[in-house]
Design a protein around this motif. Structure first.
Motif, PDB file in Angstrom:
ATOM      1  N   PRO A  99       0.677  -1.101   0.012  1.00 47.37           N
ATOM      2  CA  PRO A  99      -0.078  -0.216   0.165  1.00 47.37           C
ATOM      3  C   PRO A  99       0.829   1.299  -0.113  1.00 47.37           C
ATOM      4  N   ASP A 100       2.065   1.191   0.331  1.00 45.34           N
ATOM      5  CA  ASP A 100       2.862   2.403   0.659  1.00 45.34           C
ATOM      6  C   ASP A 100       4.051   2.641  -0.328  1.00 45.34           C
ATOM      7  N   ILE A 101       4.022   2.066  -1.335  1.00 41.96           N
ATOM      8  CA  ILE A 101       5.423   1.947  -2.158  1.00 41.96           C
ATOM      9  C   ILE A 101       5.151   2.816  -3.391  1.00 41.96           C
ATOM     10  N   LEU A 102       6.342   3.359  -4.000  1.00 43.64           N
ATOM     11  CA  LEU A 102       6.057   4.189  -5.228  1.00 43.64           C
ATOM     12  C   LEU A 102       6.020   3.035  -6.199  1.00 43.64           C
ATOM     13  N   LEU A 103       5.032   2.929  -6.780  1.00 46.44           N
ATOM     14  CA  LEU A 103       4.311   1.814  -7.768  1.00 46.44           C
ATOM     15  C   LEU A 103       4.360   2.376  -9.259  1.00 46.44           C
ATOM     16  N   LEU A 104       4.871   1.588 -10.124  1.00 51.45           N
ATOM     17  CA  LEU A 104       4.769   2.170 -11.477  1.00 51.45           C
ATOM     18  C   LEU A 104       4.252   1.415 -12.617  1.00 51.45           C
ATOM     19  N   ALA A 105       3.032   1.846 -13.136  1.00 57.36           N
ATOM     20  CA  ALA A 105       2.515   1.278 -14.210  1.00 57.36           C
ATOM     21  C   ALA A 105       3.263   1.201 -15.443  1.00 57.36           C
ATOM     22  N   ASN A 106       2.930   0.576 -16.563  1.00 60.08           N
ATOM     23  CA  ASN A 106       3.862   0.266 -17.641  1.00 60.08           C
ATOM     24  C   ASN A 106       3.243  -0.032 -18.990  1.00 60.08           C
ATOM     25  N   LEU A 107       3.359   0.681 -19.892  1.00 57.51           N
ATOM     26  CA  LEU A 107       2.896   0.378 -21.246  1.00 57.51           C
ATOM     27  C   LEU A 107       4.086   0.772 -22.458  1.00 57.51           C
ATOM     28  N   GLY A 108       3.920  -0.054 -23.368  1.00 55.24           N
ATOM     29  CA  GLY A 108       5.033   0.620 -24.866  1.00 55.24           C
ATOM     30  C   GLY A 108       4.365   1.719 -25.293  1.00 55.24           C
ATOM     31  N   ALA A 109       5.312   2.692 -25.361  1.00 55.43           N
ATOM     32  CA  ALA A 109       4.950   3.863 -25.971  1.00 55.43           C
ATOM     33  C   ALA A 109       4.579   3.818 -27.459  1.00 55.43           C
ATOM     34  N   VAL A 110       5.110   2.680 -28.137  1.00 54.69           N
ATOM     35  CA  VAL A 110       4.689   2.608 -29.653  1.00 54.69           C
ATOM     36  C   VAL A 110       3.172   2.374 -29.786  1.00 54.69           C
ATOM     37  N   GLN A 111       2.475   1.825 -28.555  1.00 54.68           N
ATOM     38  CA  GLN A 111       1.021   1.438 -28.841  1.00 54.68           C
ATOM     39  C   GLN A 111       0.294   2.673 -29.019  1.00 54.68           C
ATOM     40  N   LEU A 112       0.729   3.693 -28.445  1.00 52.65           N
ATOM     41  CA  LEU A 112       0.053   4.969 -29.136  1.00 52.65           C
ATOM     42  C   LEU A 112       0.028   5.331 -30.638  1.00 52.65           C
ATOM     43  N   ASN A 113       0.752   4.361 -31.324  1.00 53.93           N
ATOM     44  CA  ASN A 113       0.492   4.515 -32.723  1.00 53.93           C
ATOM     45  C   ASN A 113      -0.290   3.105 -33.277  1.00 53.93           C
ATOM     46  N   TYR A 114      -0.656   2.545 -32.465  1.00 57.20           N
ATOM     47  CA  TYR A 114      -1.560   1.222 -32.409  1.00 57.20           C
ATOM     48  C   TYR A 114      -2.779   1.061 -31.587  1.00 57.20           C
ATOM     49  N   LYS A 115      -3.501   2.571 -31.888  1.00 55.54           N
ATOM     50  CA  LYS A 115      -4.940   2.526 -31.293  1.00 55.54           C
ATOM     51  C   LYS A 115      -5.040   2.825 -29.814  1.00 55.54           C
ATOM     52  N   TYR A 116      -3.894   2.973 -29.116  1.00 56.25           N
ATOM     53  CA  TYR A 116      -3.802   3.257 -27.572  1.00 56.25           C
ATOM     54  C   TYR A 116      -3.885   4.623 -27.640  1.00 56.25           C
ATOM     55  N   GLY A 117      -4.432   5.209 -26.398  1.00 56.06           N
ATOM     56  CA  GLY A 117      -4.609   6.562 -26.037  1.00 56.06           C
ATOM     57  C   GLY A 117      -4.825   6.681 -24.521  1.00 56.06           C
ATOM     58  N   LEU A 118      -5.364   7.930 -24.197  1.00 57.52           N
ATOM     59  CA  LEU A 118      -5.330   8.183 -22.749  1.00 57.52           C
ATOM     60  C   LEU A 118      -6.182   7.110 -22.041  1.00 57.52           C
ATOM     61  N   ASP A 119      -7.343   6.559 -22.484  1.00 57.96           N
ATOM     62  CA  ASP A 119      -8.249   5.593 -21.844  1.00 57.96           C
ATOM     63  C   ASP A 119      -7.581   4.493 -21.577  1.00 57.96           C
ATOM     64  N   GLU A 120      -6.504   3.918 -22.299  1.00 65.50           N
ATOM     65  CA  GLU A 120      -5.851   2.541 -21.981  1.00 65.50           C
ATOM     66  C   GLU A 120      -4.912   3.061 -20.915  1.00 65.50           C
TER      67      GLU A 120
END
Length: 349
Positions: A124-145
């Motif tokens: 509950p207390d850690i610095l936790l980082l989500a992760n997506l490939g930036a290139v997915q922004l060119n493959y229909k991913y956007g703010l919602d994803e």
């Protein structure tokens, strides 16, 4: 079988392959090192400190941490990955360390595997980082994803990983990186959490970091060459002789981690900076901090320990902390900030 289901199954298979290959095959860079062996600390025979005075605590993106260690992004999407992620999260919580998860694309494609990433309940207390490939922004991913993966983790920040070489070699890789910087900029200005740009083992130069920062990236993880080579990993998964040859040819491609650190710090003296890429012990962690890193990411050592047991993870962190502490003590630095300012590190000719 629908195209969506086939894509999801392929992504999950790839995740499982990556774990197995990293643990069982020789996919480490051999010709290219992380570059930290080119530096040596000036030993101080009279540090004027009590060892118990050494303080490894730090702050990153506004979060207080017990040490400068980041459990780097590795995995998710399978049952084995779930076991690993929960073990890693528990150790991160215990020692107040930061943690990133592997690419969450598989959870976007198949929400049923979201729980293999969702470790906030045990950390509950850690610095936790989500992760997506930036290139997915060119493959229909956007703010919602992006919001979806951040919300799944209750993450403090979002890693956008950059992996052009891996995508070139990976079967059916996503290789359209055109116009991506503008899309990253648009995303950064809409995200409610900071965005971190991270390579996957080939490095980020100062010039590239400058462009990313101008686009709105809040922190850089240089993820330099010298550790696990994802070109070699993908070569092990190759479906053709061409892919296999590409992975072998480019197995040592990239900027060594030490060069990335000095290059980025030269153009961005204050950007929150993570050193990762081939770091294997606490002495290398200390060197990276002395070169300007604020946080240091390790992946393979944590993966290997997590596969063994919780006890192995505790033993690993205790050794890393002892090594970092010893480096500070023998250079006369009470804390990490002093180490960064100390000029205790010299480059060997």
């Amino acid at each position: 079988m629908s195209n969506q289901l086939a894509t999801t199954l392929e992504t999950q298979t790839r995740k499982a392959d990556h774990l197995r290959i990293c643990l069982e095959e020789d996919v480490q860079s051999r010709q290219t090192t992380n570059g930290l062996e080119r530096y040596r600390f000036n030993h101080l025979c009279l540090p004027e400190l009590n060892l118990s005075d050494i303080d490894l605590s730090t702050k990153f993106l506004g979060k207080n941490l017990g040490s400068p260690l980041l459990i780097s992004s590795m995995t998710g999407g399978t049952e084995l990955a779930k076991t690993i992620n929960y073990r890693l999260a528990e150790i991160a919580q215990h020692y107040k360390m930061a943690m990133g998860v592997g690419s969450q694309r598989v959870a976007v494609e198949n929400p049923q595997v979201g729980d293999t990433f969702a470790v906030r309940s045990v950390a509950p207390d850690i610095l936790l980082l989500a992760n997506l490939g930036a290139v997915q922004l060119n493959y229909k991913y956007g703010l919602d994803e992006c919001l979806r993966v951040v919300d799944l983790l209750e993450a403090d920040a979002l890693i956008l990983h950059l992996n052009p070489l891996q995508e070139c070699i990976q079967p059916r890789g996503d290789t359209n990186f055109r116009g991506l910087l503008d899309k990253i900029a648009q995303l950064c200005h809409k995200l409610p959490v900071p965005a971190i740009a991270k390579e996957v083992g080939n490095g980020i130069s100062g010039a590239m970091a400058k462009q990313l920062i101008e686009a709105g990236i809040a922190a850089i993880d240089v993820a330099g060459a010298g550790g696990t080579s994802w070109a070699k990993v993908e070569s092990e998964r190759a479906e053709s002789d061409l892919q296999r040859r590409l992975g072998q040819t480019f197995g040592d491609w990239g900027w060594p981690t030490a060069e990335c650190l000095t290059s980025v710090r030269a153009v961005a003296p204050t950007i929150p900076l993570i050193a990762s890429g081939g770091l294997r012990n606490g002495l290398e962690v200390a060197k990276a901090i002395a070169l300007g890193a604020d946080l240091t990411g390790l992946a393979l050592p944590f993966l290997q320990a997590a596969m063994e047991s919780e006890a192995s993870l505790h033993a690993l962190v205790e050794v890393l902390h002892a090594e970092i502490t010893t480096a500070l003590f023998c250079t006369g630095n009470r804390n990490l900030s002093q180490l960064q300012r100390s000029h205790a590190l010299e480059r060997l000719v």
